[in-house]
Design a protein around this motif. Structure first.
Motif, PDB file in Angstrom:
ATOM      1  N   ILE A 217       2.510  56.218  29.018  1.00 33.24           N
ATOM      2  CA  ILE A 217       2.847  55.125  29.925  1.00 33.24           C
ATOM      3  C   ILE A 217       4.279  55.294  30.416  1.00 33.24           C
ATOM      4  O   ILE A 217       5.194  55.583  29.633  1.00 33.24           O
ATOM      5  CB  ILE A 217       2.651  53.758  29.246  1.00 33.24           C
ATOM      6  N   PRO A 218       4.548  55.161  31.715  1.00 29.15           N
ATOM      7  CA  PRO A 218       5.928  55.277  32.214  1.00 29.15           C
ATOM      8  C   PRO A 218       6.812  54.186  31.619  1.00 29.15           C
ATOM      9  O   PRO A 218       6.378  53.048  31.418  1.00 29.15           O
ATOM     10  CB  PRO A 218       5.769  55.111  33.730  1.00 29.15           C
ATOM     11  N   ASP A 219       8.061  54.533  31.353  1.00 27.51           N
ATOM     12  CA  ASP A 219       8.984  53.585  30.740  1.00 27.51           C
ATOM     13  C   ASP A 219       9.278  52.384  31.629  1.00 27.51           C
ATOM     14  O   ASP A 219       9.724  51.345  31.130  1.00 27.51           O
ATOM     15  CB  ASP A 219      10.310  54.289  30.395  1.00 27.51           C
ATOM     16  N   ASN A 220       9.051  52.509  32.929  1.00 23.42           N
ATOM     17  CA  ASN A 220       9.319  51.388  33.838  1.00 23.42           C
ATOM     18  C   ASN A 220       8.060  50.607  34.194  1.00 23.42           C
ATOM     19  O   ASN A 220       8.094  49.744  35.073  1.00 23.42           O
ATOM     20  CB  ASN A 220      10.001  51.881  35.116  1.00 23.42           C
ATOM     21  N   HIS A 221       6.961  50.864  33.515  1.00 27.24           N
ATOM     22  CA  HIS A 221       5.727  50.126  33.766  1.00 27.24           C
ATOM     23  C   HIS A 221       5.805  48.755  33.110  1.00 27.24           C
ATOM     24  O   HIS A 221       6.427  48.579  32.056  1.00 27.24           O
ATOM     25  CB  HIS A 221       4.527  50.907  33.224  1.00 27.24           C
ATOM     26  N   ALA A 222       5.156  47.769  33.719  1.00 25.06           N
ATOM     27  CA  ALA A 222       5.200  46.406  33.180  1.00 25.06           C
ATOM     28  C   ALA A 222       4.690  46.340  31.751  1.00 25.06           C
ATOM     29  O   ALA A 222       5.204  45.564  30.930  1.00 25.06           O
ATOM     30  CB  ALA A 222       4.382  45.474  34.074  1.00 25.06           C
ATOM     31  N   LEU A 223       3.690  47.156  31.408  1.00 22.32           N
ATOM     32  CA  LEU A 223       3.114  47.108  30.072  1.00 22.32           C
ATOM     33  C   LEU A 223       3.901  47.901  29.040  1.00 22.32           C
ATOM     34  O   LEU A 223       3.500  48.003  27.889  1.00 22.32           O
ATOM     35  CB  LEU A 223       1.669  47.597  30.111  1.00 22.32           C
ATOM     36  N   ALA A 224       5.044  48.446  29.453  1.00 16.43           N
ATOM     37  CA  ALA A 224       5.924  49.086  28.481  1.00 16.43           C
ATOM     38  C   ALA A 224       6.732  48.059  27.698  1.00 16.43           C
ATOM     39  O   ALA A 224       7.335  48.386  26.671  1.00 16.43           O
ATOM     40  CB  ALA A 224       6.866  50.065  29.176  1.00 16.43           C
ATOM     41  N   SER A 225       6.780  46.825  28.171  1.00 15.05           N
ATOM     42  CA  SER A 225       7.495  45.749  27.491  1.00 15.05           C
ATOM     43  C   SER A 225       6.493  44.772  26.880  1.00 15.05           C
ATOM     44  O   SER A 225       5.412  44.560  27.434  1.00 15.05           O
ATOM     45  CB  SER A 225       8.397  44.997  28.476  1.00 15.05           C
ATOM     46  N   PRO A 226       6.849  44.147  25.755  1.00 11.72           N
ATOM     47  CA  PRO A 226       8.121  44.257  25.053  1.00 11.72           C
ATOM     48  C   PRO A 226       8.259  45.584  24.308  1.00 11.72           C
ATOM     49  O   PRO A 226       7.273  46.163  23.865  1.00 11.72           O
ATOM     50  CB  PRO A 226       8.094  43.083  24.075  1.00 11.72           C
TER      51      PRO A 226
END
Length: 330
Positions: free
Chosen positions: A99-108
């Motif tokens: 998953i890209p680090d700037n994808h919404a699902l990378a957070s939290p």
């Protein structure tokens, strides 16, 4: 990475899909460890060699130095006078290893830490970068995951997720709360959302939750800059940062006051609650073999020494599920 997975996973983060509907009926039986992992795989898919959640990460090393105030709250051996080695894993949220680090699902984002105890053994803390959790219990969390996994783009409306969120406002708030992309793994606060009992040498009991506070402060990317960030910018940035200077966090315990919920991680305690400083985590370098470390590490929230005990039942539920995921990724 399959486009259909991203379409599915975008559902809970799209406010337009949250509608009022009747809540789905919860399963009658308590959630088992296997059910929890199956439900996570139902949301993110099962990826060979990867964790069911927080699949993408980087493993680092350093040390923890206890503060003079630490012994006042717990007799745990790593909270006394001597510094101890630590292993730290930063991670993205989703159970998708690329998953890209700037994808919404990378957070939290996640922070898991293992302290090497004097005389042998270890103890772990598992935290993430949001002060709260979407569900109060493991059973409720399983139900949320099932609703997510069965609410794809082709599901009839209202979807199971629509129904679930209509009757679970805390889960809705968690899933839709802004979670901006950080400048660095080292510029985020991390929260241990479960409550522990801390016992000192005099037998005094304190109920509290862990927090990791970045010494450099919390810093985030502007949306425009985050959109242009490289897929692996966080792992690259932390290695570059450590080549120049250590990354430091203050480890504190937020202390409960009468009336605070001790068995409900979905309810954050007020910021006005007192904190006790336990010490400083200083992260200095990457592990020699990140791939091997990712495969071998399993952090357990209930891996605690004398002087610290689980209070929230979810601690043991999580610790029972993690070995199931560990076995599958081997």
């Amino acid at each position: 990475m399959k486009k259909t997975i991203y379409v599915l996973l975008a559902v809970p983060f799209a406010l337009a899909l949250i509608a009022s509907a009747e809540a789905q009926e919860a399963p009658a039986q308590p959630a088992t460890p296997t059910q929890l992992v199956d439900a996570l795989n139902g949301v993110f898919g099962q990826h060979a060699g990867a964790r069911a959640v927080h699949a993408k990460g980087v493993v680092l090393e350093g040390q923890f130095t206890p503060s003079p105030s630490a012994a006042s709250i717990s007799k745990a051996v790593h909270l006394q006078a001597s510094a101890v080695p630590v292993t730290v894993r930063f991670s993205n949220f989703a159970g998708i290893p690329d998953i890209p680090d700037n994808h919404a699902l990378a957070s939290p984002r996640g922070l898991a830490i293992r302290f090497a105890l004097p005389g042998g053994g270890s103890t772990d803390i598992v935290a993430h970068s949001f002060n709260g959790f979407p569900s109060p219990t493991a059973d409720d969390f399983r139900d949320l995951l099932i609703a997510l996994g069965t609410s794809g783009p082709d599901a009839p409306k209202p979807t199971p997720l629509d129904g679930y969120l209509a009757s679970h406002p805390v889960a809705k708030a968690f899933l839709t709360a802004p979670k901006p992309a950080p400048e660095s793994f080292a510029t985020l606060p991390y929260y241990g959302v479960n409550t522990f009992r801390f016992i000192n040498d005099a037998g005094k009991v304190t109920f509290g939750r862990y927090q990791f506070l970045p010494v450099s402060g919390a810093h985030y990317l502007a949306d425009a800059k985050a959109a242009k960030a490289k897929p692996d910018y966080l792992s690259e940035e932390i290695l570059q940062r450590l080549a120049k200077a250590p990354a430091r966090f203050k480890l504190v315990v937020q202390v409960a006051e009468p009336g605070d919920k001790l068995d409900d991680p979905s309810t954050a305690w007020p910021n006005s609650r007192p904190v006790v400083e336990l010490g400083t985590v200083e992260i200095t370098r990457a592990v020699a073999d990140n791939v091997a470390a990712q495969k071998s590490l399993m952090f357990l929230p209930n891996n605690v020494p004398a002087g610290i005990e689980p209070q929230d039942p979810m601690i043991n539920a999580r610790s029972a599920a993690y070995p199931v995921s560990f076995g599958r990724r081997q």
